[in-house]
Design a protein around this motif. Structure first.
Motif, PDB file in Angstrom:
ATOM      1  N   ASN A 135      94.250  83.990  -0.790  1.00  0.00           N
ATOM      2  CA  ASN A 135      95.383  83.141  -1.135  1.00  0.00           C
ATOM      3  C   ASN A 135      95.165  82.576  -2.541  1.00  0.00           C
ATOM      4  O   ASN A 135      94.028  82.447  -3.007  1.00  0.00           O
ATOM      5  CB  ASN A 135      95.508  81.989  -0.132  1.00  0.00           C
ATOM      6  CG  ASN A 135      96.012  82.470   1.214  1.00  0.00           C
ATOM      7  OD1 ASN A 135      96.972  83.233   1.284  1.00  0.00           O
ATOM      8  ND2 ASN A 135      95.346  82.042   2.282  1.00  0.00           N
ATOM      9  N   LYS A 147     100.910  74.078   5.915  1.00  0.00           N
ATOM     10  CA  LYS A 147     100.807  75.245   5.036  1.00  0.00           C
ATOM     11  C   LYS A 147      99.612  75.092   4.086  1.00  0.00           C
ATOM     12  O   LYS A 147      98.864  76.025   3.858  1.00  0.00           O
ATOM     13  CB  LYS A 147     102.118  75.426   4.252  1.00  0.00           C
ATOM     14  CG  LYS A 147     102.125  76.703   3.433  1.00  0.00           C
ATOM     15  CD  LYS A 147     103.516  77.094   3.004  1.00  0.00           C
ATOM     16  CE  LYS A 147     103.546  78.265   2.019  1.00  0.00           C
ATOM     17  NZ  LYS A 147     102.337  78.999   1.771  1.00  0.00           N
ATOM     18  N   ARG A 150      96.400  75.689   5.945  1.00  0.00           N
ATOM     19  CA  ARG A 150      96.123  77.104   6.238  1.00  0.00           C
ATOM     20  C   ARG A 150      95.900  77.953   4.993  1.00  0.00           C
ATOM     21  O   ARG A 150      95.103  78.892   5.017  1.00  0.00           O
ATOM     22  CB  ARG A 150      97.282  77.715   7.043  1.00  0.00           C
ATOM     23  CG  ARG A 150      97.123  77.690   8.560  1.00  0.00           C
ATOM     24  CD  ARG A 150      97.190  76.277   9.118  1.00  0.00           C
ATOM     25  NE  ARG A 150      97.125  76.217  10.576  1.00  0.00           N
ATOM     26  CZ  ARG A 150      98.180  75.948  11.355  1.00  0.00           C
ATOM     27  NH1 ARG A 150      99.362  75.699  10.852  1.00  0.00           N
ATOM     28  NH2 ARG A 150      98.009  75.910  12.669  1.00  0.00           N
ATOM     29  N   ASP A 151      96.626  77.649   3.921  1.00  0.00           N
ATOM     30  CA  ASP A 151      96.630  78.582   2.787  1.00  0.00           C
ATOM     31  C   ASP A 151      95.903  78.079   1.540  1.00  0.00           C
ATOM     32  O   ASP A 151      95.859  78.774   0.530  1.00  0.00           O
ATOM     33  CB  ASP A 151      98.071  78.955   2.408  1.00  0.00           C
ATOM     34  CG  ASP A 151      98.736  79.780   3.510  1.00  0.00           C
ATOM     35  OD1 ASP A 151      97.999  80.308   4.373  1.00  0.00           O
ATOM     36  OD2 ASP A 151      99.978  79.888   3.501  1.00  0.00           O
ATOM     37  N   CYS A 152      95.366  76.857   1.607  1.00  0.00           N
ATOM     38  CA  CYS A 152      94.575  76.374   0.472  1.00  0.00           C
ATOM     39  C   CYS A 152      93.095  76.408   0.854  1.00  0.00           C
ATOM     40  O   CYS A 152      92.741  76.825   1.946  1.00  0.00           O
ATOM     41  CB  CYS A 152      95.026  74.982   0.056  1.00  0.00           C
ATOM     42  SG  CYS A 152      96.666  74.998  -0.717  1.00  0.00           S
ATOM     43  N   ASP A 159      89.789  81.318  -0.080  1.00  0.00           N
ATOM     44  CA  ASP A 159      90.507  81.403   1.190  1.00  0.00           C
ATOM     45  C   ASP A 159      91.114  82.789   1.427  1.00  0.00           C
ATOM     46  O   ASP A 159      92.032  83.206   0.724  1.00  0.00           O
ATOM     47  CB  ASP A 159      91.622  80.344   1.178  1.00  0.00           C
ATOM     48  CG  ASP A 159      92.114  80.027   2.564  1.00  0.00           C
ATOM     49  OD1 ASP A 159      91.274  79.700   3.437  1.00  0.00           O
ATOM     50  OD2 ASP A 159      93.340  80.122   2.798  1.00  0.00           O
ATOM     51  N   ASP A 161      93.352  85.748   3.050  1.00  0.00           N
ATOM     52  CA  ASP A 161      94.717  85.809   3.583  1.00  0.00           C
ATOM     53  C   ASP A 161      94.717  86.716   4.815  1.00  0.00           C
ATOM     54  O   ASP A 161      94.786  87.940   4.711  1.00  0.00           O
ATOM     55  CB  ASP A 161      95.654  86.353   2.495  1.00  0.00           C
ATOM     56  CG  ASP A 161      97.081  86.490   2.988  1.00  0.00           C
ATOM     57  OD1 ASP A 161      97.339  86.199   4.177  1.00  0.00           O
ATOM     58  OD2 ASP A 161      97.938  86.890   2.178  1.00  0.00           O
ATOM     59  N   HIS A 193      92.393  76.191   9.904  1.00  0.00           N
ATOM     60  CA  HIS A 193      92.743  76.692   8.575  1.00  0.00           C
ATOM     61  C   HIS A 193      93.256  78.130   8.582  1.00  0.00           C
ATOM     62  O   HIS A 193      93.377  78.749   7.536  1.00  0.00           O
ATOM     63  CB  HIS A 193      91.531  76.524   7.643  1.00  0.00           C
ATOM     64  CG  HIS A 193      91.027  75.110   7.648  1.00  0.00           C
ATOM     65  ND1 HIS A 193      91.649  74.110   6.936  1.00  0.00           N
ATOM     66  CD2 HIS A 193      90.038  74.510   8.348  1.00  0.00           C
ATOM     67  CE1 HIS A 193      91.031  72.962   7.174  1.00  0.00           C
ATOM     68  NE2 HIS A 193      90.050  73.171   8.031  1.00  0.00           N
ATOM     69  N   TRP A 195      96.363  80.704  10.490  1.00  0.00           N
ATOM     70  CA  TRP A 195      97.613  80.661  11.248  1.00  0.00           C
ATOM     71  C   TRP A 195      97.417  81.253  12.634  1.00  0.00           C
ATOM     72  O   TRP A 195      96.878  82.359  12.759  1.00  0.00           O
ATOM     73  CB  TRP A 195      98.717  81.433  10.520  1.00  0.00           C
ATOM     74  CG  TRP A 195      99.113  80.831   9.206  1.00  0.00           C
ATOM     75  CD1 TRP A 195      98.690  81.226   7.971  1.00  0.00           C
ATOM     76  CD2 TRP A 195     100.006  79.720   9.009  1.00  0.00           C
ATOM     77  NE1 TRP A 195      99.267  80.418   7.002  1.00  0.00           N
ATOM     78  CE2 TRP A 195     100.075  79.489   7.605  1.00  0.00           C
ATOM     79  CE3 TRP A 195     100.745  78.889   9.869  1.00  0.00           C
ATOM     80  CZ2 TRP A 195     100.861  78.473   7.044  1.00  0.00           C
ATOM     81  CZ3 TRP A 195     101.524  77.883   9.310  1.00  0.00           C
ATOM     82  CH2 TRP A 195     101.570  77.680   7.916  1.00  0.00           C
TER      83      TRP A 195
END
Ligand code: ARE
Ligand code: CA
Length: 480
Positions: A135, A147, A150-152, A159, A161, A193, A195
């Motif tokens: 990410n 968000k 999860r994505d930072c 991180d 993906d 962290h 999804w």
């Protein structure tokens, strides 16, 4: 994904934090197997970055999926799984797939299998993962934004993906490799962290367990997912229960508050379970402390009980084992002694982990605590097996911080956590007879070396002087 697949009526998962694989194999054969434990949570098994000073947390920074760490190599890992299985013990691996290793003071970063990586370029050739697998860099600052969570990046860790096919494929390949080696499941790190929808795809592509490795053919591996949810953030542990069990951090915090008598007392144990805010037992993965919160990482702060609070920690652990919430898989922490929270396991000047030694009285030395060998804990693992599948009945609030309860008609415990002596006649639920308290003594040649309890018509008179340890337990097999 909710069943740990224990062999027979075994109880509990011991986290042998930072142990070497062959030491775990030995512990399975000589101690865990004979004492009715169910399984072992190992440290992270795949290659991690080497950090100077060798802190324990370097293992949460993956470099590749090669099975080579300070705990041992793939051959030793396989030997551990087989020897533990033959001793009746299952193996669960700590799995870190949210992120990869962070940048280190010098480039390239070097791993425990000798791999090199260039974290600032997001280049991990030993997998390989490159920039497109991650990410876009941003840091997690607001835990109320799912968000971002999860994505930072968690603590600056690059991180991955998990929505990308090639990232998933690598993760699945690794998890399946562990299945082939015979593990029974996984502790999934940092699930908050990732999804749930990505985890669902990943878990669904993990192979079933096999007869060849000693399981019911086609059964699903056990998942316990680390999600720290104390109720004050956007991400909820309920989002993960359709995927597997979830760590119950409020259990760890609350049991600490109850036994430390902070805003709580033992009467809180009466409605211990979903009424206390825990998940239904089937999904709830419980523990008194873990490797993070015992040293101020993660959550829970000063409430948490650890080996450093020996008597209270044992009392709380004994209660956890006496109470049915959490099913057959409560987790027991097994630590190494530390002062500095970053300090790694006992190691020599080359950075090799030093094995634990066992003293003649059964305790560990060489810097290892081995809480799982403390006699009260071992005896309560047996209590949990004997009282398996029974519910709490006859709960009695004797006085402030003095309680007792039965587990069906198979077991009875009383706890004194006050400064006053406990003396009362309470519901004891067991068949008439004289029973030996397994905490203060043992049944030896039909005699009790500790306190005896006489049960008549479902009642017993019990006494726990304020000077004693404050926990009494009897069960069907301690009858004289
Ligand atoms: C280390 C250094 C950092 C540095 C980083 C990168 O300590 O200063 O920035 O490296 O260079 C462990 C250690 C970390 C360590 C990491 C990598 O605890 O200190 O970072 O390894 O070496 C959150 C997560 C939760 C996580 C905890 C620690 O939600 O998943 O933080 N727990 C797991 C493991 C840890 C491990 C990791 C994840 C990373 O159990 O052992 O980290 O793989 C509130 C929130 C929580 C939050 C908590 C702490 O309570 O609700 O969600 O937990 O704050 O931030
Ligand atoms: Ca993430």
């Amino acid at each position: 994904q909710w069943d740990p697949h224990f062999i027979g009526n075994r109880q509990g998962i011991v986290h042998l934090f930072e142990w070497k694989w062959l030491d775990i194999a030995d512990e399975c054969e000589t101690f865990l197997g004979p004492n009715n434990f169910g399984g072992v949570q190992t440290s992270v098994a795949n290659e991690n970055v080497i950090i100077s000073g060798r802190p324990w947390y370097e293992r949460y920074q993956p470099m590749s999926f090669k099975l080579e760490t300070r705990s041992g190599n793939e051959k030793e890992f396989r030997e551990m799984v087989v020897r533990c299985r033959n001793a009746g013990i299952r193996i669960y691996v700590d799995v870190v797939v949210n992120h990869m290793a962070a940048s280190q003071p010098s480039t390239p970063a070097i791993g425990t299998a000798g791999s090199e990586a260039y974290p600032s370029d997001r280049w991990y050739p030993a997998v390989p993962f490159n920039k497109s697998d991650f990410n876009t860099a941003c840091s997690i600052e607001n835990y109320n934004d799912p968000k971002q969570v999860r994505d930072c990046e968690l603590a600056g860790l690059p991180d991955l993906d998990q929505g990308r096919k090639d990232v998933r494929d690598k993760i699945i390949e690794y998890l399946n490799h562990l299945i082939d080696l015979g593990v029974a499941g996984y502790r999934m790190d940092a699930c908050k962290h990732m999804w749930p929808k990505d985890l669902r795809v990943i878990y669904s592509r993990v192979k079933p367990l096999s007869k060849q490795n000693g399981f019911v053919q086609g059964s699903r591996p056990f998942f316990f997912q680390e999600v720290i949810d104390l109720g004050n953030e956007a991400v909820k542990r309920q989002e993960y229960i359709s995927l597997g069990t979830v760590t119950e951090f409020t259990y760890s915090t609350q049991i600490g508050m109850v036994f430390r008598k902070i805003e709580r007392d033992l009467s809180a144990l009466k409605n211990w379970g979903p009424p206390s805010g825990f998940l239904p037992s089937r999904y709830s993965f419980v523990f008194v402390c873990n490797h993070d919160n015992q040293r101020g990482h993660g959550s829970g702060g000063d409430m948490i009980l650890t080996y450093k609070d020996k008597d209270l920690f044992i009392k709380a652990s004994a209660f956890m084992l006496a109470h049915p919430h959490g099913g057959n898989h409560p987790r027991l922490m097994s630590s190494f002694y530390f002062d500095d929270p970053s300090q790694g396991p006992p190691q020599n000047s080359n950075g090799d982990i030093i094995s634990r030694e066992i003293e003649s009285n059964g305790t560990c030395s060489n810097g290892w605590v081995c809480e799982h060998r403390w006699p009260e804990i071992v005896k309560m693992v047996k209590f949990r097996a004997i009282t398996d599948k029974t519910v709490v009945i006859g709960f009695t609030n004797i006085a402030k911080n003095q309680i007792s309860f039965c587990r069906g008609r198979k077991g009875f415990v009383a706890i004194n956590n006050s400064d006053q002596p406990l003396s009362a006649t309470v519901n004891a639920c067991l068949p008439n007879g004289v029973y030996c308290d397994v905490i203060s003594g043992d049944k030896v040649d039909g005699k009790c070396t500790g306190t005896s309890v006489n049960v008549r018509a479902g009642k017993a008179h019990i006494e726990i002087p304020s000077s004693s340890f404050g926990f009494l337990a009897i069960h069907l097999e301690s009858r004289l």
